[in-house]
Design an enzyme around this catalytic site. Structure first.
Site, PDB file in Angstrom:
ATOM      1  N   SER A 137      39.934  26.999  43.453  1.00  0.00           N
ATOM      2  CA  SER A 137      39.474  27.502  42.160  1.00  0.00           C
ATOM      3  C   SER A 137      39.533  26.370  41.149  1.00  0.00           C
ATOM      4  CB  SER A 137      40.371  28.654  41.701  1.00  0.00           C
ATOM      5  OG  SER A 137      40.152  28.968  40.341  1.00  0.00           O
ATOM      6  N   TYR A 160      48.466  32.421  39.952  1.00  0.00           N
ATOM      7  CA  TYR A 160      47.190  32.110  40.604  1.00  0.00           C
ATOM      8  C   TYR A 160      46.845  30.626  40.509  1.00  0.00           C
ATOM      9  CZ  TYR A 160      42.355  32.542  42.127  1.00  0.00           C
ATOM     10  OH  TYR A 160      41.174  32.389  42.805  1.00  0.00           O
TER      11      TYR A 160
END
Length: 235
Positions: A137, A160
């Site tokens: 990501s 995350y």
């Protein structure tokens, strides 16, 4: 043509990646934790289904044995991922993060990938052109995460981005350890999927493009890189 395994592939980016790779003529296994959802997805795609929970050693080992018995593997796409957010409050901020909540994210996004690599490396080493794609990501970029002029700077969560930064480090280290493989991390971009509560700004078709591209590279392709559809992503 290659044989590909995609984790977390019964929906979202994994499903679209499987569709595109099947369209290109590859043999594709979709990994899914839930048997019925996996069967429906596999039937819709014309893909092969393997039951696979990346957080469970026995499940991963059984999947590896199944694919080995059916001929082997050329490409592993570590797509299964988890992000915590609620409909009411969105992503929990740093003040709300706990060791338990971080552990839940890392169990899938980090330990699940290592579990997959450990189980499937022997199969991949038998391939003439083994490829591993780790779906990371832009939130895994420490450079972008720390600069106020970058959109990711304003993301409030801890677990995350930390998991994806760790995944990037894993990618680098495995690429160095296995120079005959092509091992890369990819940033699909902020894609509209269930993972982020359907808040993404681009389609799964757009997000899957870099995954599909890197899954099909040859032995002369890059390794140990972090890439998006626009090019190299800063670490």
């Amino acid at each position: 043509m290659k044989t590909v395994l995609i984790t977390g592939a019964n929906k979202g980016l994994g499903f679209e990646t499987a569709r595109r790779l099947l369209e290109a003529g590859h043999t594709v296994y979709i990994g899914a934790r839930h048997a019925e959802r996996g069967r429906i997805a596999a039937d819709a795609l014309g893909a092969r289904l393997v039951l696979l929970d990346v957080t469970d050693d026995s499940s991963v080992d059984a999947a590896a044995a199944t694919i080995a018995a059916k001929g082997g593997l050329d490409v592993l796409i570590n797509n299964a991922g988890l992000e915590e957010r609620t409909a009411e409050n969105g992503v929990p901020g740093a003040g709300d993060e706990t060791a338990a909540s971080m552990e839940r994210i890392f169990e899938t996004n980090v330990f699940g990938v290592v579990r997959m690599l450990h189980a499937f490396l022997p199969l991949l080493q038998r391939s003439r052109e083994p490829v591993i794609v780790n779906v990371s990501s832009g939130l895994g970029s420490l450079s972008d995460l720390s600069e106020p002029d970058q959109p990711t700077y304003f993301y409030p969560g801890v677990a995350y981005p930390a998991s994806k930064t760790t995944l990037n480090a894993i990618t680098i280290q495995y690429a160095k350890a296995f120079p005959d493989m092509r091992i890369n991390a990819v940033d699909p971009g902020y894609t509209n999927t269930d993972l982020n509560g359907r808040t993404g700004t681009q389609s799964v078709e757009e997000g899957a493009s870099i995954i599909v591209r890197m899954a099909q590279i040859g032995s002369d392709g890059p390794t140990g890189a972090f890439l998006s559809a626009q090019g190299a992503v800063r670490w």
